[in-house]
Write an enzyme that holds these catalytic residues in place. Structure first.
Site, PDB file in Angstrom:
ATOM      1  CE  LYS A  79     132.388 113.438  39.568  1.00  0.00           C
ATOM      2  NZ  LYS A  79     133.389 113.267  38.857  1.00  0.00           N
ATOM      3  CB  SER A 158     133.032 116.789  36.721  1.00  0.00           C
ATOM      4  OG  SER A 158     134.121 116.038  37.359  1.00  0.00           O
ATOM      5  CB  SER A 182     137.337 116.071  38.206  1.00  0.00           C
ATOM      6  OG  SER A 182     136.887 116.905  37.004  1.00  0.00           O
TER       7      SER A 182
END
Length: 491
Positions: A79, A158, A182
Site C-alpha cells: 500500500k 482505503s 480499511s
C-alpha cells in the site's frame, strides 16, 4: 494469466523452497501481469523493476543454499502508505507526489527480512481517508468484480488497490492499513481475507499516519492460512514505535485448522441495523449455523454503545488527522506551490496538495479540537471510546469471539456514493468498533449475493488473541467453501 499466480502464498513458497520455480521467474511474470492490468484496474502507483529483480535474485541465492524466510521469494504488493526505500511513497496525494523515502518502514522491513519481494505500490484513498478508493490522486481503482450489468464497482477503501491486486491474482499477498475498516471492508468487497491485528502488534513506524491511535497495519491474502503467514512475517516489537507491543508473536499459522469445538461465539444484537440487506443477514445466519455445526456454542450478546461508535470515530479520527497532517507544508519534501509570502505559500501548497475529502476531515478535526467545542465533541467521543472497549471486555467474559457482517452491503458502483459523505461513512458501521477498542478482527469470504458479488463475515477476538481469530476464520472458510473468482477482463 499464469497458473502460478493463481496459487496461494503457502503453495508458492513451498514450490520456491522445492526449487520448482525461481523467484526471478515469478518476479518477472508478476511485473508483466501488473503492468498489463494497470490500464484497466488502475490499482498501482509505482514500480521499480530493478529493485524487484534484485530482491528476487537474492531470494534465489538464499533458497539455493537451503536458507530463506517464511515467505522467501514471494512477490508482494505494498500500500502506498508504507515507506519503501527509493520508491515513491505519496499516500496517493499530490502533496507528497515525487517523495522517495531514504528509509524503510518497519512493516516492509520485516516482510523483506522474511523473504518477501517488493512487486509494486498500490493505490489507496488519499491519506487513507475514504471507503471506495475514489479519493486517490491517480483516480479510482476498479474492483476486479463487475456489477450485474457490467458496471465498474469500488474495491472498497482505503486499501482498495491492495485488495484488487490480491483478488485479481496479481500478487501473493499485500499490505494494507485499517483505521476504521480499511482492510476488512475492501476484503469483503473483493472476496479476499483481510486482517487487522491487536493495536501495536504491527509497527506503524514508516507508515504515513492518518489517526495514530486507530491505525493498524495488516495483510490481505487469498486464504486464512496465507493471512496468518503474512501477519506472522509483519509482526513483532519495534523500538522505533512507542505504541509497539513487547509481547512475543505467537505461531499464527499453527492456529489455522485447529478445532473450534467448545468455543463460545457472541452474536451482538446491535449489529442488526435498520435497512441491512436481507442477503447480509442471511450470510451472517449461515456463518452462525456453520460454527454451530462445528461445535461452537452460539451466545446472544449486547454491545450497547455500538450505536455511538460511528459518530465517535468520525470525531476522533479527523481530530488526529488534523494534527498529523499539519506537518505537510511543502517546505522540506513533497510538492510546494509558491506564494507571495510564507503564509500564502503554506495556503497554496496545502490547498493544491490535499484533495476535497482530506480537506473536509482536516476541517472537521480542527473544529472538534477548537477551544469552544473540545469538551462537547472530542472529550465526549473519547468517553464513548472507553465505553465501547468496556462493552467488549464484558462480552469477552462470556464469549471467545464475536461474529458480525464485515460490511452493510456488497461492493457498490463507483460514483454512486461519492457525493454523499454520510452514506460513504456508513460503510464503516460494522468495523469501527474494533479500531476504537484496538482489538484483532478479520474479514473472511462467506458467499456471494444475488449478483454473484462477494460477501464477508467479520470475526473479532480479545486483545492479543489472534490465534482464536484465525481458528474461527479458518472454520468459516472451510464451511463456506468460497472458490468464486471474478472473470478476468483486465489481462
Amino acid at each position: 494469466m499464469s497458473e502460478l499466480f493463481k496459487l496461494t502464498l503457502s503453495d508458492i513458497t513451498a514450490k520456491l523452497k522445492a526449487r520448482e520455480v525461481s523467484a526471478v521467474e515469478l518476479a518477472t511474470e508478476g511485473l508483466a501481469l501488473c503492468e498489463a492490468a494497470q490500464p484497466k484496474l488502475n490499482a498501482f502507483t509505482a514500480f521499480d523493476a530493478d529493485k524487484t529483480l534484485a530482491m528476487a535474485k537474492a531470494s534465489d541465492e538464499k533458497l539455493a543454499r537451503g536458507e530463506g524466510g517464511l515467505i522467501e521469494g514471494a512477490p508482494l504488493a505494498i500500500k502506498d502508505l508504507f515507506a519503501v526505500e527509493g520508491v515513491e511513497t505519496a499516500a496517493s496525494s499530490n502533496i507528497l507526489k515525487g517523495f522517495k523515502p531514504t528509509y524503510e518502514s518497519s512493516v516492509t522491513a520485516k516482510l523483506w527480512e522474511n523473504g518477501g519481494v517488493f512487486l509494486c505500490k498500490t493505490s489507496m484513498d488519499e491519506f487513507a481517508m475514504g471507503s471506495s478508493n475514489e479519493t486517490s490522486n491517480t483516480g479510482p481503482v476498479n474492483n476486479p468484480w463487475k456489477g450485474a450489468n457490467g458496471e465498474m464497482l469500488t474495491p472498497g477503501g482505503s486499501s482498495g488497490g491492495s485488495a484488487a491486486a490480491v483478488a485479481a491474482d496479481l500478487c501473493f499477498g499485500a499490505t494494507g492499513t485499517d483505521t476504521g475498516g480499511s482492510i476488512r471492508q475492501p476484503a469483503a468487497f473483493t472476496g479476499t481475507v483481510g486482517v487487522k491485528a491487536t493495536y501495536g502488534r504491527t509497527s506503524r513506524w514508516g507508515a504515513v499516519a492518518f489517526a495514530s491511535s486507530l491505525d493498524h497495519p495488516g495483510p490481505f491474502a487469498k486464504t486464512v492460512k496465507d493471512s496468518a503467514l503474512m501477519l506472522q512475517a509483519m509482526s513483532g516489537h519495534d523500538p522505533k514505535d512507542s505504541t509497539s507491543l513487547p509481547n512475543d508473536v505467537p505461531d499464527f499459522v499453527a492456529a489455522v485448522g485447529q478445532s473450534v469445538k467448545g468455543l463460545r461465539i457472541g452474536v451482538p444484537k446491535e449489529y442488526r441495523v435498520d435497512g441491512m440487506p436481507a442477503e447480509i443477514d442471511e450470510a451472517w445466519q449461515k456463518g452462525i449455523d456453520w460454527l454451530k455445526a462445528a461445535g461452537c456454542e452460539i451466545v446472544d450478546i449486547s454491545l450497547p454503545h455500538t450505536k455511538y461508535a460511528l459518530p465517535a470515530y468520525y470525531i476522533v479520527a479527523p481530530a488526529e488527522a488534523s494534527s498529523n497532517l499539519a506537518r505537510y507544508d511543502g517546505m522540506r519534501y513533497g510538492n510546494r506551490v509558491e506564494g507571495t509570502n510564507l503564509n500564502a505559500t503554506y495556503e497554496n501548497t496545502r490547498g493544491a496538495g490535499f484533495g476535497h475529502e482530506v480537506q473536509r476531515r482536516i476541517m472537521i478535526g480542527t473544529y472538534v479540537l477548537s477551544a469552544g467545542y473540545y469538551d462537547a465533541y472530542y472529550l465526549r467521543a473519547q468517553k464513548v471510546r472507553t465505553r465501547i472497549l468496556q462493552d467488549f471486555e464484558q462480552a469477552f467474559e462470556k464469549v471467545d469471539a464475536v461474529l458480525t457482517p464485515s460490511a452493510p452491503s456488497a461492493a457498490f458502483a463507483l460514483g454512486s456514493k461519492s457525493d454523499d459523505p454520510i452514506a460513504m461513512y456508513l460503510n464503516d458501521v460494522f468495523t469501527v468498533t474494533a479500531n476504537l477498542a484496538g482489538l484483532p478482527a478479520m474479514s473472511v469470504p462467506a458467499g456471494v449475493d444475488k449478483d454473484g458479488l462477494p460477501l464477508g463475515l467479520q470475526i473479532i477476538t480479545p486483545a492479543l488473541d489472534e490465534e482464536t481469530m484465525f481458528k474461527v476464520g479458518a472454520a468459516i472458510e472451510d464451511s463456506a467453501g468460497f472458490v468464486a473468482k471474478p472473470e478476468n477482463w483486465w489481462a
